[in-house]
Design an enzyme around this catalytic site. Sequence first.
Site, PDB file in Angstrom:
ATOM      1  N   HIS A  28      43.503  87.015  51.913  1.00 20.20           N
ATOM      2  CA  HIS A  28      44.145  87.517  50.693  1.00 20.20           C
ATOM      3  C   HIS A  28      45.486  88.163  51.023  1.00 20.20           C
ATOM      4  O   HIS A  28      45.532  89.367  51.297  1.00 20.20           O
ATOM      5  CB  HIS A  28      43.221  88.530  50.013  1.00 20.20           C
ATOM      6  CG  HIS A  28      41.885  87.975  49.658  1.00 20.20           C
ATOM      7  ND1 HIS A  28      40.902  87.745  50.591  1.00 20.20           N
ATOM      8  CD2 HIS A  28      41.374  87.595  48.462  1.00 20.20           C
ATOM      9  CE1 HIS A  28      39.830  87.244  49.985  1.00 20.20           C
ATOM     10  NE2 HIS A  28      40.092  87.140  48.701  1.00 20.20           N
ATOM     11  N   GLY A  40      34.410  95.430  50.072  1.00 19.14           N
ATOM     12  CA  GLY A  40      34.493  94.016  49.677  1.00 19.14           C
ATOM     13  C   GLY A  40      33.920  93.867  48.285  1.00 19.14           C
ATOM     14  O   GLY A  40      34.607  93.427  47.366  1.00 19.14           O
ATOM     15  N   PRO A  41      32.653  94.265  48.107  1.00 16.21           N
ATOM     16  CA  PRO A  41      32.125  94.336  46.744  1.00 16.21           C
ATOM     17  C   PRO A  41      32.915  95.413  45.984  1.00 16.21           C
ATOM     18  O   PRO A  41      32.876  96.591  46.345  1.00 16.21           O
ATOM     19  CB  PRO A  41      30.660  94.728  46.956  1.00 16.21           C
ATOM     20  CG  PRO A  41      30.354  94.333  48.370  1.00 16.21           C
ATOM     21  CD  PRO A  41      31.629  94.567  49.121  1.00 16.21           C
ATOM     22  N   LEU A  42      33.655  94.980  45.007  1.00 14.41           N
ATOM     23  CA  LEU A  42      34.661  95.867  44.416  1.00 14.41           C
ATOM     24  C   LEU A  42      34.044  97.125  43.792  1.00 14.41           C
ATOM     25  O   LEU A  42      32.988  97.077  43.176  1.00 14.41           O
ATOM     26  CB  LEU A  42      35.475  95.086  43.387  1.00 14.41           C
ATOM     27  CG  LEU A  42      36.250  93.917  44.006  1.00 14.41           C
ATOM     28  CD1 LEU A  42      36.825  93.005  42.928  1.00 14.41           C
ATOM     29  CD2 LEU A  42      37.354  94.413  44.921  1.00 14.41           C
ATOM     30  N   ILE A  95      46.984  91.672  38.052  1.00 12.68           N
ATOM     31  CA  ILE A  95      46.537  90.317  38.397  1.00 12.68           C
ATOM     32  C   ILE A  95      45.176  90.396  39.074  1.00 12.68           C
ATOM     33  O   ILE A  95      44.946  91.255  39.936  1.00 12.68           O
ATOM     34  CB  ILE A  95      47.542  89.637  39.367  1.00 12.68           C
ATOM     35  CG1 ILE A  95      48.845  89.286  38.651  1.00 12.68           C
ATOM     36  CG2 ILE A  95      46.945  88.381  40.005  1.00 12.68           C
ATOM     37  CD1 ILE A  95      48.784  88.148  37.645  1.00 12.68           C
ATOM     38  N   HIS A 126      46.755  85.691  45.256  1.00  8.81           N
ATOM     39  CA  HIS A 126      45.680  86.676  45.450  1.00  8.81           C
ATOM     40  C   HIS A 126      44.840  86.353  46.687  1.00  8.81           C
ATOM     41  O   HIS A 126      44.659  87.201  47.549  1.00  8.81           O
ATOM     42  CB  HIS A 126      44.764  86.738  44.211  1.00  8.81           C
ATOM     43  CG  HIS A 126      43.427  87.333  44.506  1.00  8.81           C
ATOM     44  ND1 HIS A 126      43.171  88.675  44.370  1.00  8.81           N
ATOM     45  CD2 HIS A 126      42.275  86.778  44.974  1.00  8.81           C
ATOM     46  CE1 HIS A 126      41.916  88.916  44.737  1.00  8.81           C
ATOM     47  NE2 HIS A 126      41.356  87.775  45.101  1.00  8.81           N
ATOM     48  N   ARG A 177       4.539 111.582  45.306  1.00  5.59           N
ATOM     49  CA  ARG A 177       5.845 112.166  44.964  1.00  5.59           C
ATOM     50  C   ARG A 177       5.780 113.687  45.074  1.00  5.59           C
ATOM     51  O   ARG A 177       6.730 114.339  45.505  1.00  5.59           O
ATOM     52  CB  ARG A 177       6.311 111.742  43.561  1.00  5.59           C
ATOM     53  CG  ARG A 177       5.432 112.240  42.457  1.00  5.59           C
ATOM     54  CD  ARG A 177       5.940 111.862  41.076  1.00  5.59           C
ATOM     55  NE  ARG A 177       4.883 112.043  40.110  1.00  5.59           N
ATOM     56  CZ  ARG A 177       5.037 112.620  38.927  1.00  5.59           C
ATOM     57  NH1 ARG A 177       6.214 113.060  38.546  1.00  5.59           N
ATOM     58  NH2 ARG A 177       4.019 112.738  38.103  1.00  5.59           N
ATOM     59  N   SER A 210      10.865 114.703  37.917  1.00  4.50           N
ATOM     60  CA  SER A 210       9.860 113.656  38.130  1.00  4.50           C
ATOM     61  C   SER A 210       9.787 113.204  39.583  1.00  4.50           C
ATOM     62  O   SER A 210       8.718 112.887  40.083  1.00  4.50           O
ATOM     63  CB  SER A 210      10.182 112.435  37.268  1.00  4.50           C
ATOM     64  OG  SER A 210      10.164 112.785  35.912  1.00  4.50           O
ATOM     65  N   GLU A 239      22.857 105.811  38.809  1.00  6.34           N
ATOM     66  CA  GLU A 239      22.180 105.365  40.035  1.00  6.34           C
ATOM     67  C   GLU A 239      23.118 104.621  40.970  1.00  6.34           C
ATOM     68  O   GLU A 239      23.058 104.783  42.195  1.00  6.34           O
ATOM     69  CB  GLU A 239      20.990 104.454  39.700  1.00  6.34           C
ATOM     70  CG  GLU A 239      19.840 105.128  38.959  1.00  6.34           C
ATOM     71  CD  GLU A 239      20.082 105.190  37.451  1.00  6.34           C
ATOM     72  OE1 GLU A 239      21.107 104.663  36.966  1.00  6.34           O
ATOM     73  OE2 GLU A 239      19.239 105.779  36.741  1.00  6.34           O
ATOM     74  N   HIS A 258       7.239 106.707  41.088  1.00  4.07           N
ATOM     75  CA  HIS A 258       6.712 105.907  39.968  1.00  4.07           C
ATOM     76  C   HIS A 258       6.675 104.449  40.396  1.00  4.07           C
ATOM     77  O   HIS A 258       7.341 103.591  39.836  1.00  4.07           O
ATOM     78  CB  HIS A 258       7.551 106.142  38.702  1.00  4.07           C
ATOM     79  CG  HIS A 258       7.491 107.572  38.223  1.00  4.07           C
ATOM     80  ND1 HIS A 258       7.882 108.633  38.997  1.00  4.07           N
ATOM     81  CD2 HIS A 258       7.057 108.092  37.049  1.00  4.07           C
ATOM     82  CE1 HIS A 258       7.707 109.759  38.333  1.00  4.07           C
ATOM     83  NE2 HIS A 258       7.189 109.458  37.147  1.00  4.07           N
ATOM     84  N   HIS A 286       9.565 100.110  32.796  1.00  3.37           N
ATOM     85  CA  HIS A 286       9.516 101.184  33.784  1.00  3.37           C
ATOM     86  C   HIS A 286       8.522 100.903  34.915  1.00  3.37           C
ATOM     87  O   HIS A 286       8.288 101.757  35.757  1.00  3.37           O
ATOM     88  CB  HIS A 286       9.164 102.513  33.111  1.00  3.37           C
ATOM     89  CG  HIS A 286      10.312 103.111  32.360  1.00  3.37           C
ATOM     90  ND1 HIS A 286      11.031 102.404  31.413  1.00  3.37           N
ATOM     91  CD2 HIS A 286      10.884 104.342  32.433  1.00  3.37           C
ATOM     92  CE1 HIS A 286      11.988 103.180  30.927  1.00  3.37           C
ATOM     93  NE2 HIS A 286      11.919 104.354  31.528  1.00  3.37           N
TER      94      HIS A 286
HETATM   95  C1  LIG Z   1      31.609  93.072  42.934  1.00  8.58           C
HETATM   96  C2  LIG Z   1      32.592  91.978  43.202  1.00  8.58           C
HETATM   97  N1  LIG Z   1      32.737  91.002  42.313  1.00  8.58           N
HETATM   98  C3  LIG Z   1      33.591  89.985  42.547  1.00  8.58           C
HETATM   99  C4  LIG Z   1      34.306  89.947  43.712  1.00  8.58           C
HETATM  100  C5  LIG Z   1      35.225  88.770  44.001  1.00  8.58           C
HETATM  101  N2  LIG Z   1      36.629  89.230  43.946  1.00  8.58           N
HETATM  102  C6  LIG Z   1      37.323  89.531  45.028  1.00  8.58           C
HETATM  103  S1  LIG Z   1      38.855  90.093  44.682  1.00  8.58           S
HETATM  104  C7  LIG Z   1      38.604  89.871  43.030  1.00  8.58           C
HETATM  105  C8  LIG Z   1      39.708  90.184  42.046  1.00  8.58           C
HETATM  106  C9  LIG Z   1      40.224  91.525  42.281  1.00  8.58           C
HETATM  107  O1  LIG Z   1      41.396  91.737  41.597  1.00  8.58           O
HETATM  108  P1  LIG Z   1      42.295  92.954  42.031  1.00  8.58           P
HETATM  109  O2  LIG Z   1      41.477  94.107  42.338  1.00  8.58           O
HETATM  110  O3  LIG Z   1      43.338  93.118  40.989  1.00  8.58           O
HETATM  111  O4  LIG Z   1      42.943  92.472  43.380  1.00  8.58           O
HETATM  112  P2  LIG Z   1      44.335  91.745  43.569  1.00  8.58           P
HETATM  113  O5  LIG Z   1      44.280  90.507  42.726  1.00  8.58           O
HETATM  114  O6  LIG Z   1      45.359  92.688  43.123  1.00  8.58           O
HETATM  115  O7  LIG Z   1      44.378  91.439  45.018  1.00  8.58           O
HETATM  116  C10 LIG Z   1      37.337  89.390  42.781  1.00  8.58           C
HETATM  117  C11 LIG Z   1      36.822  89.088  41.442  1.00  8.58           C
HETATM  118  C12 LIG Z   1      34.118  90.994  44.616  1.00  8.58           C
HETATM  119  N3  LIG Z   1      34.762  91.051  45.781  1.00  8.58           N
HETATM  120  N4  LIG Z   1      33.287  92.004  44.336  1.00  8.58           N
END
Ligand SMILES: Cc1ncc(C[n+]2csc(CCOP(=O)(O)OP(=O)(O)O)c2C)c(N)n1
Length: 664
Positions: free
Chosen positions: A27, A115-117, A188, A262, A357, A384, A411, A461, A473
């Site tokens: 990227h 990585g997971p945003l 973007i 991107h 618990r 709880s 959570e 639970h 639940h």
């Molecule tokens: C939870 C999650 N969902 C989807 C993705 C796949 N993903 C990676 S970057 C991106 C877009 C992110 O856009 P932005 O934060 O604006 O980054 P830029 O385009 O500016 O680099 C996505 C959907 C991810 N990494 N994590």
Amino acid sequence: MKDIDEIAVNTIRFLAVDAVEKAKSGHPGLPMGAAAAAYTLWTRFLKHCPADPNWTDRDRFILSAGHGSMLVYALLHLFGYELSLEEIKNFRQWGSRTPGHPEFGYTPGVETTTGPLGQGFANAVGMAMAERRLAAEFNRPGYPLIDHHTYTLAGDGCMMEGISSEAASLAGHHRLGKLICLYDDNEITIDGSTELTFTEDVGKRFAAYGWQVLTVDDGNRIDQVEEAITEAKKDLARPSLIMVRTRIGCGAPAKEGTAGVHGAPLGSDEVAATKQNLDWPLDPAFHVPREVYDHFAAYRQSCEEKKQKWDVLFEKYRKEYPEEATKWERWFSGEVPPEIASDSRLRDFGEDPDATRASSGKVMQILTEYLPNLFGGSADLAASTKTTLKDKDEFQSASPGGSNIHFGVREHAMGAVLSGIMLHGGLRPFGSTFLVFFDYMKPAVRLAAMMGLPVIYIYTHDSIAVGEDGPTHQPVEQLAHLRSTPNMHVLRPADGKETAVAWRHALQRRCGPTALVCSRQKLPQLEGTGEKAFKGGYIISGEQPEEPDLILIASGSEVSLALQAREALEQKGFKVRVVSMVSRELFLAQDPAYREKVLPAAVKCRLVIEAAHPLGWESFAGPWGAVIGIDDFGASAPGPKVMEKYGFRVEAVVEKAEELLSSD
Ligand SMILES: Cc1ncc(C[n+]2csc(CCOP(=O)(O)OP(=O)(O)O)c2C)c(N)n1
């Protein structure tokens, strides 16, 4: 003539461009667009020490938009962290220290896996909470041992994810003034412009959470970024969001400002055009001008001086406050005092039935005497889940030395905040909710397991025995899910003593998270439970004969049911063994001889009983065995009735056992 700042910023850009080009994946857009803002932060503000990346009082920098990993790798390299140019050239290759997304533990200077945003953003909130808690504990007049900022760089994607809303709301509530987020506001994402989906006013949203919101109109202007960060640092009562307007892929003539830059290499023509555009030599790739290395070396020098000053301060503190200094070392060592093992209170739970618990709650009150750095709470279910530390204060902005965190009904953020606290160091975080709501925090738990963080989750639970609240639940598939998460330990204790062992195991574990799975309903205190539970699975009844007719394998609340069924079957003349399988992972980690002793291969007749989805138990049951489990979502009725209807009663177990015994 360009100034050195501009040359340095372009160096970052082109390291990213060339690395992505060589890897043929990655990227480039974010590092190109956010290079100047990140450079400003790292050179003008960030307190860190390349020679000692783990210095306790360093500022934390978290690239929440982890796909822009080359941005952080370039900075780490230029600052002289142990990350050679060769590693940059090996971006995304097998065994390199420059994985596709930043991974904790692989690259010196990478504070967390992202990585997971949105996860990194929430980790940052946890780190800022840890900073505050530890500052309250250890700082003394003239000794600001813990006094650092947490910076995160987040993109549109992070801002869109729900977790950032939860975490930002929590941060605003706690007035985490030392938390500063640079928002790479480039409008973007992958699918195109944010006009497609994301048209809210992020600034107003954060202002409503209680954040200070600042704007930088041109993210390439170092002076503007510098001014905004200076402003952000001044406000110690509110976290700050700096909305930095940037252009993704900045400098690429045909691709700047488009989604095309991107997540794909620029392509050789566009690379050449970009280099020409920014007045950069076409060859060689990965070019770092000598003066840029010298420039960063000067910054590194000043970083190291700060660290040396801190070392001197700590030595003075040790002399003036020897007890605190010893405590500091204990807290940061992560060690568990061995005396816990001989505390009789953790072995004696009386004879009265109790929910595990509740036993867990009792155990925690004892453990906090040994480990006063336990720090955690619940997502609005403390009464709880029984996780309140009774003699401790609440953690609030007015009581930063408190140990009980109210996460609110958040959570997902709780999961990531716990990881942030653990990553910070010095504290032992725990968090709790109902097992069924593990679903709401799963992505954060996965990352904790990936990072090897010994976070403790208390999930109560734990089955359809929850009863009246009904299928929404009643957890069914959650146990299988947790157990299938690599590096996760799941312990489902059967009574008070097993609960104490489960907690001790969780505390002793240093390389990954532990889930303690506890019952809502009362369970009898059993004979034969205790230390053996450390082995994960053990014979609780029917040690002899070595090869019984039948083995009943159960966990948690079903162990007492198995014991009752055993009695009935023994009366019918069968030799029956009961194995308490408090943790499959721990049992499977035992040597083969032990496992064979508990579950002899020759005994084909095996019945597993667990009030959860049967997935994963097949190998324990074997080809001739069976599993009494649940493969739908439960039902709304009193707990005992639901359990009975689903076959968790003595007669049903006996019937199934006899069926197996007769077909043997
Ligand atoms: C939870 C999650 N969902 C989807 C993705 C796949 N993903 C990676 S970057 C991106 C877009 C992110 O856009 P932005 O934060 O604006 O980054 P830029 O385009 O500016 O680099 C996505 C959907 C991810 N990494 N994590």
